[in-house]
Design an enzyme around this catalytic site. Structure first.
Site, PDB file in Angstrom:
ATOM      1  N   LYS A  58     -15.829  23.445 -42.289  1.00  0.00           N
ATOM      2  CA  LYS A  58     -14.845  24.214 -43.075  1.00  0.00           C
ATOM      3  C   LYS A  58     -13.606  24.546 -42.237  1.00  0.00           C
ATOM      4  CE  LYS A  58     -17.341  23.287 -45.635  1.00  0.00           C
ATOM      5  NZ  LYS A  58     -18.668  22.671 -45.625  1.00  0.00           N
ATOM      6  N   VAL A 245     -24.264  -0.893 -47.679  1.00  0.00           N
ATOM      7  CA  VAL A 245     -23.993  -1.391 -46.329  1.00  0.00           C
ATOM      8  C   VAL A 245     -25.207  -2.140 -45.791  1.00  0.00           C
ATOM      9  CG1 VAL A 245     -23.486  -0.696 -43.954  1.00  0.00           C
ATOM     10  CG2 VAL A 245     -22.301   0.404 -45.868  1.00  0.00           C
ATOM     11  N   GLY A 278     -27.369  11.233 -45.677  1.00  0.00           N
ATOM     12  CA  GLY A 278     -28.338  12.280 -45.974  1.00  0.00           C
ATOM     13  C   GLY A 278     -29.019  12.794 -44.714  1.00  0.00           C
ATOM     14  N   ARG A 279     -29.893  13.763 -44.887  1.00  0.00           N
ATOM     15  CA  ARG A 279     -30.569  14.399 -43.752  1.00  0.00           C
ATOM     16  C   ARG A 279     -32.074  14.405 -43.988  1.00  0.00           C
ATOM     17  NH1 ARG A 279     -27.181  17.096 -40.445  1.00  0.00           N
ATOM     18  NH2 ARG A 279     -28.747  18.627 -39.833  1.00  0.00           N
ATOM     19  N   ASP A 319     -34.062  23.866 -44.745  1.00  0.00           N
ATOM     20  CA  ASP A 319     -33.965  22.410 -44.908  1.00  0.00           C
ATOM     21  C   ASP A 319     -35.292  21.697 -44.674  1.00  0.00           C
ATOM     22  OD1 ASP A 319     -31.278  22.773 -45.317  1.00  0.00           O
ATOM     23  OD2 ASP A 319     -30.617  21.429 -43.719  1.00  0.00           O
ATOM     24  N   ALA A 327     -27.295  26.185 -46.705  1.00  0.00           N
ATOM     25  CA  ALA A 327     -27.489  27.326 -45.816  1.00  0.00           C
ATOM     26  C   ALA A 327     -27.924  28.574 -46.584  1.00  0.00           C
ATOM     27  CB  ALA A 327     -26.187  27.595 -45.064  1.00  0.00           C
ATOM     28  N   HIS A 451      -4.940  39.091 -65.470  1.00  0.00           N
ATOM     29  CA  HIS A 451      -3.949  38.037 -65.695  1.00  0.00           C
ATOM     30  C   HIS A 451      -2.809  38.194 -64.703  1.00  0.00           C
ATOM     31  CE1 HIS A 451      -1.373  35.217 -67.767  1.00  0.00           C
ATOM     32  NE2 HIS A 451      -0.387  36.110 -67.696  1.00  0.00           N
TER      33      HIS A 451
HETATM   34  P1  FAD Z   1     -30.845  24.476 -39.291  1.00  0.00           P
HETATM   35  O1  FAD Z   1     -29.554  25.127 -39.487  1.00  0.00           O
HETATM   36  O2  FAD Z   1     -30.875  23.005 -39.079  1.00  0.00           O
HETATM   37  O3  FAD Z   1     -31.503  25.210 -38.034  1.00  0.00           O
HETATM   38  C1  FAD Z   1     -32.701  24.801 -37.483  1.00  0.00           C
HETATM   39  C2  FAD Z   1     -32.760  25.276 -36.047  1.00  0.00           C
HETATM   40  O4  FAD Z   1     -34.072  25.068 -35.549  1.00  0.00           O
HETATM   41  C3  FAD Z   1     -31.846  24.496 -35.105  1.00  0.00           C
HETATM   42  O5  FAD Z   1     -31.071  25.393 -34.383  1.00  0.00           O
HETATM   43  C4  FAD Z   1     -32.788  23.710 -34.201  1.00  0.00           C
HETATM   44  O6  FAD Z   1     -32.302  23.564 -32.881  1.00  0.00           O
HETATM   45  C5  FAD Z   1     -34.017  24.607 -34.201  1.00  0.00           C
HETATM   46  N1  FAD Z   1     -35.277  23.913 -33.939  1.00  0.00           N
HETATM   47  C6  FAD Z   1     -35.736  22.800 -34.575  1.00  0.00           C
HETATM   48  N2  FAD Z   1     -36.981  22.510 -34.131  1.00  0.00           N
HETATM   49  C7  FAD Z   1     -37.287  23.453 -33.200  1.00  0.00           C
HETATM   50  C8  FAD Z   1     -38.441  23.716 -32.406  1.00  0.00           C
HETATM   51  N3  FAD Z   1     -39.538  22.965 -32.504  1.00  0.00           N
HETATM   52  N4  FAD Z   1     -38.409  24.760 -31.555  1.00  0.00           N
HETATM   53  C9  FAD Z   1     -37.304  25.557 -31.472  1.00  0.00           C
HETATM   54  N5  FAD Z   1     -36.212  25.382 -32.220  1.00  0.00           N
HETATM   55  C10 FAD Z   1     -36.201  24.346 -33.065  1.00  0.00           C
HETATM   56  N6  FAD Z   1     -24.680  24.014 -46.271  1.00  0.00           N
HETATM   57  C11 FAD Z   1     -24.042  24.909 -47.048  1.00  0.00           C
HETATM   58  O7  FAD Z   1     -24.695  25.731 -47.701  1.00  0.00           O
HETATM   59  N7  FAD Z   1     -22.679  24.928 -47.123  1.00  0.00           N
HETATM   60  C12 FAD Z   1     -21.918  24.048 -46.441  1.00  0.00           C
HETATM   61  O8  FAD Z   1     -20.695  24.091 -46.536  1.00  0.00           O
HETATM   62  C13 FAD Z   1     -22.558  23.092 -45.622  1.00  0.00           C
HETATM   63  N8  FAD Z   1     -21.836  22.211 -44.920  1.00  0.00           N
HETATM   64  C14 FAD Z   1     -22.468  21.332 -44.090  1.00  0.00           C
HETATM   65  C15 FAD Z   1     -21.696  20.429 -43.368  1.00  0.00           C
HETATM   66  C16 FAD Z   1     -22.299  19.525 -42.511  1.00  0.00           C
HETATM   67  C17 FAD Z   1     -21.445  18.557 -41.722  1.00  0.00           C
HETATM   68  C18 FAD Z   1     -23.725  19.548 -42.355  1.00  0.00           C
HETATM   69  C19 FAD Z   1     -24.404  18.610 -41.404  1.00  0.00           C
HETATM   70  C20 FAD Z   1     -24.495  20.442 -43.082  1.00  0.00           C
HETATM   71  C21 FAD Z   1     -23.877  21.332 -43.962  1.00  0.00           C
HETATM   72  N9  FAD Z   1     -24.613  22.247 -44.731  1.00  0.00           N
HETATM   73  C22 FAD Z   1     -23.969  23.123 -45.555  1.00  0.00           C
HETATM   74  C23 FAD Z   1     -26.087  22.293 -44.677  1.00  0.00           C
HETATM   75  C24 FAD Z   1     -26.564  23.450 -43.801  1.00  0.00           C
HETATM   76  O9  FAD Z   1     -26.050  23.286 -42.509  1.00  0.00           O
HETATM   77  C25 FAD Z   1     -28.081  23.485 -43.773  1.00  0.00           C
HETATM   78  O10 FAD Z   1     -28.572  23.538 -45.094  1.00  0.00           O
HETATM   79  C26 FAD Z   1     -28.586  24.700 -43.021  1.00  0.00           C
HETATM   80  O11 FAD Z   1     -28.128  24.690 -41.689  1.00  0.00           O
HETATM   81  C27 FAD Z   1     -30.113  24.744 -43.034  1.00  0.00           C
HETATM   82  O12 FAD Z   1     -30.555  25.848 -42.335  1.00  0.00           O
HETATM   83  P2  FAD Z   1     -31.961  25.877 -41.596  1.00  0.00           P
HETATM   84  O13 FAD Z   1     -32.068  27.226 -40.989  1.00  0.00           O
HETATM   85  O14 FAD Z   1     -33.019  25.422 -42.516  1.00  0.00           O
HETATM   86  O15 FAD Z   1     -31.876  24.761 -40.459  1.00  0.00           O
HETATM   87  P1  AMP Z   2     -26.218  12.939 -49.534  1.00  0.00           P
HETATM   88  O1  AMP Z   2     -27.704  12.766 -49.439  1.00  0.00           O
HETATM   89  O2  AMP Z   2     -25.746  13.776 -50.675  1.00  0.00           O
HETATM   90  O3  AMP Z   2     -25.602  13.344 -48.227  1.00  0.00           O
HETATM   91  O4  AMP Z   2     -25.632  11.497 -49.857  1.00  0.00           O
HETATM   92  C1  AMP Z   2     -25.880  10.354 -49.080  1.00  0.00           C
HETATM   93  C2  AMP Z   2     -25.414   9.124 -49.864  1.00  0.00           C
HETATM   94  O5  AMP Z   2     -25.517   7.958 -49.049  1.00  0.00           O
HETATM   95  C3  AMP Z   2     -26.258   8.844 -51.107  1.00  0.00           C
HETATM   96  O6  AMP Z   2     -25.431   8.902 -52.234  1.00  0.00           O
HETATM   97  C4  AMP Z   2     -26.799   7.416 -50.873  1.00  0.00           C
HETATM   98  O7  AMP Z   2     -26.792   6.641 -52.060  1.00  0.00           O
HETATM   99  C5  AMP Z   2     -25.815   6.824 -49.872  1.00  0.00           C
HETATM  100  N1  AMP Z   2     -26.373   5.710 -49.081  1.00  0.00           N
HETATM  101  C6  AMP Z   2     -27.576   5.642 -48.477  1.00  0.00           C
HETATM  102  N2  AMP Z   2     -27.746   4.446 -47.829  1.00  0.00           N
HETATM  103  C7  AMP Z   2     -26.606   3.717 -48.032  1.00  0.00           C
HETATM  104  C8  AMP Z   2     -26.144   2.402 -47.628  1.00  0.00           C
HETATM  105  N3  AMP Z   2     -26.868   1.569 -46.864  1.00  0.00           N
HETATM  106  N4  AMP Z   2     -24.902   2.007 -48.031  1.00  0.00           N
HETATM  107  C9  AMP Z   2     -24.127   2.829 -48.786  1.00  0.00           C
HETATM  108  N5  AMP Z   2     -24.504   4.056 -49.195  1.00  0.00           N
HETATM  109  C10 AMP Z   2     -25.727   4.524 -48.833  1.00  0.00           C
END
Ligand code: FAD
Ligand code: AMP
Length: 479
Positions: A58, A245, A278-279, A319, A327, A451
């Protein structure tokens, strides 16, 4: 050595750190284990969200939006600015400063609430024992009445596009570019791909996003998604749908990407490639064989609706469990679990979790899409109102997009609330509140909105559900 806690949280992202603070506030002796370590050896709190996710993205989106506005849209508003320059290093320095401030803030909150931060990798053993391996390899085992797993997620890597230093990167690397790439390729037109693509396109990169699926943002209401796609394309984002891809290779300082679309094999040459497909839940070396915690078929930790795992006293949030990877969803679950451990009975209302894509225009929604309701055979009414008919949006030079409200045909209860347009991320909160309170479209229609505001579009969309919008032509439905 054995140390006993009421609650041990593994992971200090928005799921874990929020759970830890809430548990401590409720009088529970709480520790939070986090392995993330900075270059100086210090523990890093805040997880993906604060360090490499929501917040840094952001910071870059805000700056790149301002730059783009200044360079390309000020003149049409009568502001003449010459030679607008982008200092990428300064933008990155500012972003790092924000991250540092926020992550440091969590350390302060831990201290203030009496949460013990334990540095190292946590592994859950049987009977709620947690083995922590410090960076020097030393292990310590702690015991707890309750363990909350909040280990988050990691980017998915795909074999056709292996990470290659300086050329092929994931979202984390894309937040650290030191200069604007001339040509940027992105695999995946999901939330992260679109946000990162927007940042670098606004700063001047020629961006191509390759998306395997034929439909754009299939989880989003398709009327909203189509409107957003049109606007992104108008901004110059080249979004290739149905482009899978199949390979990516670095040759002569360029990434040669091969993909297949309806016409066959295609090629794209870019300076950098971001893989944003994706993640995946992160559970590496997290569970001993006898921990009792089970995973589902996709590798998420299996939990019930209250985030309880199969092992007594072990919970999991964020997650690493089912549901949207957001988040605020992680934090909501963290609070619920802490309160449940303290003996309360809260629940997370999964029907009222907002989603946002922080592009320009922003896309935000809560509840059901028209496609979902059709598939479920529900009868509904729809009201839309375009920002083109909203005076404030015009004044702000952002009169594109719409608010769309979907309500149950019989009860008028709001089932879905969708926005594409200026400040959609803020406007959607009105839909979340309305839906949390079980509001009907008429409840919103009977509410007085200031408004001129963007929120008047919410009022008008609610009026339009029953054909009563004032500032667009629509016909009142027969009752
Ligand atoms: P995480 O934030 O992933 O935290 C997990 C933590 O656990 C990490 O610090 C890791 O080091 C630690 N950990 C893992 N395994 C171990 C272990 N065995 N021992 C000790 N520590 C460990 N979400 C939104 O809602 N709004 C957004 O705008 C947004 N933008 C995003 C942009 C990007 C580029 C990305 C990548 C993600 C974005 N997200 C957004 C998603 C958001 O970041 C996640 O949904 C959120 O961080 C999940 O929180 P969490 O606590 O489950 O896990
Ligand atoms: P998100 O899970 O919302 O972050 O979106 C990831 C996107 O990547 C999804 O819409 C998938 O369809 C796309 N995707 C996954 N694998 C491929 C690939 N090999 N080429 C193009 N797009 C892909």
């Amino acid at each position: 050595m054995s140390d006993k806690y009421d609650v041990i949280v593994i992971g200090a992202g928005p799921g874990g750190y929020v759970a830890a603070i809430k548990a401590a506030q409720l009088g529970l002796k709480t520790a939070c284990v986090e392995s993330w370590t900075a270059e100086d050896g210090k523990q890093v709190l805040g997880g993906t969200c604060l360090n490499v996710g929501c917040i840094p993205s952001k910071a870059l989106l805000e700056v790149s939006h301002k730059f783009e506005e200044t360079a390309h849209h000020y003149a049409e508003q009568g502001i003449m600015v010459k030679d607008v320059q982008m200092d990428v290093a300064k933008m990155m320095e500012r972003k790092a400063g924000i991250v540092k401030q926020l992550t440091g803030g969590i350390a302060g909150l831990f201290k203030a609430n009496g949460v013990t931060a334990i540095q190292g990798h946590g592994k859950l053993l049987a009977n709620r024992k947690v083995e922590v391996t410090a960076n020097d390899g030393k292990t310590t085992t702690y015991e707890a009445e309750n363990v909350i797993i909040a280990t988050g997620s990691k980017p998915i890597e795909i074999p056709p596009a292996p990470m290659t230093e300086g050329y092929i990167t994931d979202s984390e690397g894309a937040l650290e570019f030191t200069e604007v790439p001339k040509r940027l390729g992105i695999i995946g037109a999901g939330v992260i791909g679109l946000e990162l693509g927007s940042v670098w396109a606004r700063l001047g990169a020629e961006v191509t996003i390759l998306e395997a699926q034929d439909s754009f943002l299939p989880a989003v209401d398709q009327q909203i998604a189509k409107d957003a796609l049109k606007q992104f394309q108008k901004q110059g984002l080249n979004i290739v749908l149905g482009g899978r891809v199949t390979g990516a290779e670095v040759k002569r300082k360029l990434v040669n990407v091969t993909y297949e679309d309806a016409k066959g094999k295609q090629e794209l040459k870019v300076d950098k490639l971001i893989v944003a497909v994706g993640r995946r839940p992160y559970t590496d070396n997290l569970l001993s064989e006898d921990s009792g915690v089970k995973m589902d078929e996709r590798g998420f930790i299996f939990v019930d609706e209250n985030c309880k795992t199969e092992a007594p006293g072990v919970w999991a949030v964020g997650d690493v469990v089912r549901g949207p990877m957001l988040a605020h969803k992680a934090s909501e679950e963290g609070v619920m679990v802490a309160e449940r451990i303290a003996g309360h009975k809260p629940q997370v209302n999964y029907d009222c979790i907002p989603n946002v894509i922080y592009t320009a225009p922003e896309v935000a929604w809560v509840g059901k899409t028209e496609e979902q309701l059709k598939a479920e055979g529900e009868a509904y009414n729809v009201g839309t109102f375009p920002f083109a008919a909203n005076g404030r949006a015009m004044a702000a030079n952002a009169a594109s997009g719409m608010v769309k409200i979907i309500a149950d045909e019989k009860t008028d209860r709001i089932l879905g609330f969708h926005v594409v347009g200026p400040q959609a991320s803020e406007i959607v909160a009105q839909g979340v509140i309305a839906m949390e309170f079980g509001s009907s479209a008429e409840d919103l229609a009977l509410t007085c909105f200031a408004h001129p505001t963007l929120s008047e579009s919410v009022h008008e969309a609610a009026l339009a559900v029953n054909g009563g919008a004032i500032h667009i032509a629509n016909r009142r439905k027969k009752k």
